[in-house]
Scaffold this motif. Structure first.
Motif, mmCIF file in Angstrom:
data_model
loop_
_atom_site.group_PDB
_atom_site.id
_atom_site.type_symbol
_atom_site.label_atom_id
_atom_site.label_comp_id
_atom_site.label_asym_id
_atom_site.label_seq_id
_atom_site.Cartn_x
_atom_site.Cartn_y
_atom_site.Cartn_z
ATOM 1 N N THR A 84 -57.002 0.296 91.138
ATOM 2 C CA THR A 84 -57.283 0.162 92.568
ATOM 3 C C THR A 84 -57.696 -1.273 92.907
ATOM 4 N N PRO A 130 -69.997 10.016 98.007
ATOM 5 C CA PRO A 130 -69.572 8.764 97.369
ATOM 6 C C PRO A 130 -68.889 8.972 96.029
ATOM 7 N N LYS A 131 -69.145 10.090 95.353
ATOM 8 C CA LYS A 131 -68.528 10.309 94.041
ATOM 9 C C LYS A 131 -67.108 10.847 94.162
ATOM 10 N N MET A 132 -66.757 11.362 95.346
ATOM 11 C CA MET A 132 -65.442 11.985 95.516
ATOM 12 C C MET A 132 -64.524 11.134 96.395
ATOM 13 N N GLN A 133 -64.779 9.839 96.466
ATOM 14 C CA GLN A 133 -63.962 9.010 97.341
ATOM 15 C C GLN A 133 -62.538 8.894 96.816
ATOM 16 N N ARG A 134 -61.586 8.859 97.748
ATOM 17 C CA ARG A 134 -60.188 8.713 97.362
ATOM 18 C C ARG A 134 -59.926 7.272 96.945
ATOM 19 N N PRO A 135 -59.143 7.093 95.870
ATOM 20 C CA PRO A 135 -58.779 5.714 95.524
ATOM 21 C C PRO A 135 -57.991 5.095 96.685
ATOM 22 N N GLU A 136 -58.197 3.816 96.930
ATOM 23 C CA GLU A 136 -57.500 3.161 98.039
ATOM 24 C C GLU A 136 -56.753 1.953 97.495
ATOM 25 N N ARG A 153 -64.764 3.196 101.279
ATOM 26 C CA ARG A 153 -63.367 2.935 101.567
ATOM 27 C C ARG A 153 -63.174 2.540 103.024
ATOM 28 N N ILE A 180 -55.933 14.771 98.437
ATOM 29 C CA ILE A 180 -56.496 13.656 97.681
ATOM 30 C C ILE A 180 -55.388 12.755 97.126
ATOM 31 N N THR A 181 -55.664 11.454 97.062
ATOM 32 C CA THR A 181 -54.741 10.509 96.445
ATOM 33 C C THR A 181 -54.792 10.717 94.938
ATOM 34 N N TRP A 225 -70.563 12.450 103.697
ATOM 35 C CA TRP A 225 -69.828 11.513 102.854
ATOM 36 C C TRP A 225 -70.220 11.801 101.413
ATOM 37 N N LEU A 236 -74.401 2.418 94.193
ATOM 38 C CA LEU A 236 -74.662 3.826 94.405
ATOM 39 C C LEU A 236 -75.771 4.303 93.484
ATOM 40 N N MET A 293 -54.312 9.840 88.593
ATOM 41 C CA MET A 293 -55.724 9.734 88.920
ATOM 42 C C MET A 293 -56.442 11.072 89.071
#
Lengths: 304, 432
Positions: free
Chosen positions: B116, A162-168, A149, B421-422, A160, B75, B337
């Motif tokens: 998104t 990567p599996k818990m990233q906030r949607p942007e 992000r 969190i969003t 970091w 990933l 979400m």
């Protein structure tokens, strides 16, 4: 004469600039203590230029942080000082040598300075209480970065996930943090290597001279051309010779290779980059070559 | 100022080009990765070391062919599972345009990732397998793209080589999809028969489908007209940052930094500052050290006003006769979400343009079945990846427009106040 829609056209480079300025302002407005991670390389110089534009005629409202690996190119440090002095920003230097002396990191003789940078960086962020750290990472550089992000959340350990990233979504960034956490901010996420060069050319800004073609005493190691320097002792069988080279990235002198090139102006570099067959990191960065997930693993630990 | 690196300031051909952001949706089975791989390969945007790494991995896994999905699945967990989970951004350029692809997963359990990717897209690309025809998945993708008001949609009917390039099959899918699309908000639709694997109608015109007279996919991507998608009439300037140098040289300077969300701003224009309602005139518009005569979306500029009115972050500059009405009651479509469902009476943080407030869920009117468009009014909650129509009450007025009018002033995100969190993405229908 009435103007039509087509007249209100913004070129892709102008769109990228506008997006980056928006990100800088958003962070300056929402975070208590941002800092800009500055390596002296071309990407961090473009970041500084964008920050200069975002707040002009006011000064950049946050300091610049550099990790002194003890293995930096001297030319890069000169360029860094020129920029810092011209903009009148505060420079914070966190040195790996100091960190070793103070016991923040342990030099076991096996860990590369590149790897140690992560601990020194995290320590500097914690000690100074920085809540947001701008980085010059671009999504076109590497496939783990392609998924990161613009606002990249780090936990109390600087990690970091990567599996818990906030949607942007849209251009609505979420900068919420808990105590001890921080955010990495990548304002030039959507820029490509070519865009960075276009921008440097268009803005006419100073970059370290090692990006341009020059004569240098080099030797070959693992298929890369490395600089002769006391900081990087020769191994058996390695032969030094003078070649016409330039650097595509500015990293740690012991890991960053150069390429043979006669490109001595920005247009020549742009021409060379346009037809390059290897990515800049694949071509000249020893630190990314360890495995397919080398970058993802280092990023999880808290690397830039 | 440091000495310029070069006496002459220059740029490559790509600097002045237009940009097109497009979102792709689909699974490996639809040939999405093959298609993206072909666009990247044919525009020479894949580097040798990237291709070699993918070839080596394919060989070590015992595949007979190079799995181009490995290029986009960045990933470790995605490579292990062989699926795209997260949104990946890819970049390529042709002599005509620069492209940013938001590559999103197709499965229903990753709807939030598709939302998104679609949020910033000018164009959505949906793939169908010609052998299967329209599926629930392709209909769902079209529904999501239309909800997100992606103005241009391309349905790529892929694998035409496997149905003998049959016009009959294409016509059937085209007719079926066009009928379905009339129920949605899709201002521009193009249905293109392709074979990503064989290359038909991707970059080069197919010799196997002379019955098709429309554009190739690349030709369409390069030429689709996106400039008029922006709103250049209704001035909307959310104030993001107040620039005050507090230096001797710029002692009295006070400017409002922000990104133009709509309309064209010019010096001398009469403006109103919301929510205060105070009026003034634009004294000047600055872009770094230059004064400019016009600012339009999506420029980031600094606006100066003639009067010393009180303006701060979260305010909006608009025109006195054309301004959004400040509102605390918001009716919106929300894509949820988070793991735990959204329920009435829930309180959340809301971020809309540069304004942050708290919001209370007054009512969940219905849940939209994105496969059938059925409105389920019985279930009064929204689970993860579900979309529904929700009424919110906010602590302070929002300065908003319907999402159908302006994608910037019509959108918001919801944030869980405990975790940070969003958890939701909102598109405003009405504000009252």
């Amino acid at each position: 004469m009435t103007q039509t829609h087509a007249d209100y056209r913004l070129s892709q480079l102008d769109q990228l600039e506008a997006e980056s300025i928006h990100i800088f302002r958003e962070v300056a407005a929402e975070f208590e203590k941002p800092v800009l991670m500055f390596s002296g390389g071309k990407d961090s110089i473009v970041m500084l230029r964008l920050a200069e534009k975002a707040f002009y005629p006011a000064k950049i409202p946050f300091p610049v942080l550099q990790i002194d690996t003890g293995l930096d190119f001297p030319e890069v440090l000169v360029t860094r000082d020129n920029w810092v002095n011209r903009l009148g920003v505060k420079l914070v230097v966190a040195s790996i040598d100091d960190a070793i002396a103070n016991g923040v990191v342990v030099d076991d003789g096996k860990t590369s300075r590149n790897r140690m940078q992560t601990a020194v960086l995290l320590n500097a962020i914690e000690e100074n209480g920085f809540t947001a750290a701008f980085g010059g990472g671009r999504r076109d550089e590497e496939k783990a970065r392609a998924k990161e992000r613009v606002y990249s959340h780090r936990d109390e350990f600087g990690q970091w996930d990567p599996k818990m990233q906030r949607p942007e979504l849209w251009s609505l960034y979420n900068g919420r943090l808990h105590a001890g956490e921080h955010m990495r901010i990548f304002p030039i996420s959507n820029w490509t290597e070519l865009d960075v060069w276009d921008y440097i050319g268009r803005e006419g800004i100073e970059i370290p001279p090692i990006y341009f073609s020059h004569q240098r005493r080099v030797f070959e190691r693992d298929g890369m051309l490395m600089s002769e320097t006391p900081l990087n002792p020769l191994r058996q069988g390695e032969v030094v010779e003078e070649r016409t080279v330039r650097f595509r990235t500015c990293g740690d002198i012991s890991l960053t290779g150069c390429v043979e090139s006669t490109a001595s102006t920005i247009p020549e570099i742009i021409a060379e980059v346009s037809i390059a067959k290897l990515t800049e990191r694949g071509a000249t960065r020893g630190d990314d070559r360890f495995s397919e997930a080398a970058m993802e693993d280092r990023k999880k630990e808290g690397y830039f | 100022m440091p000495a310029p690196t070069e006496a002459t300031v220059t740029e490559s051909l790509t600097a002045n080009m237009d940009m097109l952001r497009f979102a792709t949706a689909g699974s490996v089975d639809d040939g999405k990765s093959t298609l993206i791989g072909r666009l990247l390969l044919d525009s020479k945007s894949i580097f040798e070391d990237q291709l070699e790494a993918v070839e080596a991995t394919s060989a070590s896994k015992g595949y007979d062919y190079t799995d181009l999905a490995l290029l986009t699945d960045g990933l470790r967990s995605e490579r292990e599972q062989g699926i795209t989970i997260d949104v990946a951004y890819r970049y390529f350029a042709t002599p005509a345009r620069k492209f940013i692809i938001a590559d999103t997963p197709g499965h229903v359990q990753y709807t939030r990732n598709m939302v998104t990717g679609a949020s910033t897209a000018d164009l959505g690309l949906v793939l169908v397998d010609a052998r299967q025809g329209l599926t629930e998945q392709s209909r769902r993708h079209a529904v999501i793209l239309s909800l997100l008001r992606v103005p241009h949609l391309v349905l790529a009917v892929n694998k035409m080589d496997l149905v003998d390039y049959s016009q009959e099959i294409y016509d059937k899918i085209q007719a079926e999809f066009t009928t379905f699309a009339t129920k949605l908000n899709i201002p521009d639709l193009e249905v293109i028969p392709i074979s990503a694997l064989a290359g038909d109608n991707v970059v080069n015109r197919s010799e196997n489908m002379d019955w098709y007279s429309g554009p190739t996919l690349m030709h369409h991507l390069e030429n689709v007209h996106v400039a008029s998608d922006r709103d250049l009439v209704d001035v909307r300037f959310p104030v993001q940052y107040v620039v005050r140098p507090k230096s001797d040289e710029h002692h009295d300077y006070r400017g409002y930094g922000g990104m133009v969300a709509g309309g064209v701003l010019k010096p001398g224009d009469e403006v109103v500052v919301l929510p205060s309602g105070m009026t003034s005139k634009i004294a000047g518009i600055d872009l770094f050290d230059k004064e400019i005569t016009e600012a339009f979306p999506p420029m980031s500029v600094t606006v100066r006003l003639e009067d010393d009115v009180d303006v701060s972050r979260g305010d909006m500059i608009a025109r006195p006769a054309n301004a959004p009405k400040p509102s605390q009651d918001i009716d919106a479509m929300i894509c949820w979400m988070a793991d735990a469902p959204l329920k009435p009476r829930q309180k959340l943080a809301i971020k809309h343009t540069t304004r942050v407030a708290r919001a209370l869920v007054k009512d969940i009117q219905y849940r939209l079945d994105v496969n059938t468009l059925h409105r389920d009014q019985e279930t009064k909650e929204l689970g993860r990846n579900e979309i529904g129509r929700v009424q919110l009450r906010t602590t302070v007025p929002l300065l908003c427009d319907p999402y159908s009018k302006n994608r910037t002033t019509g959108s918001f995100i919801l944030i869980d106040e405990a975790t940070g969190i969003t958890v939701g993405a909102g598109m405003i229908n009405n504000a009252s």
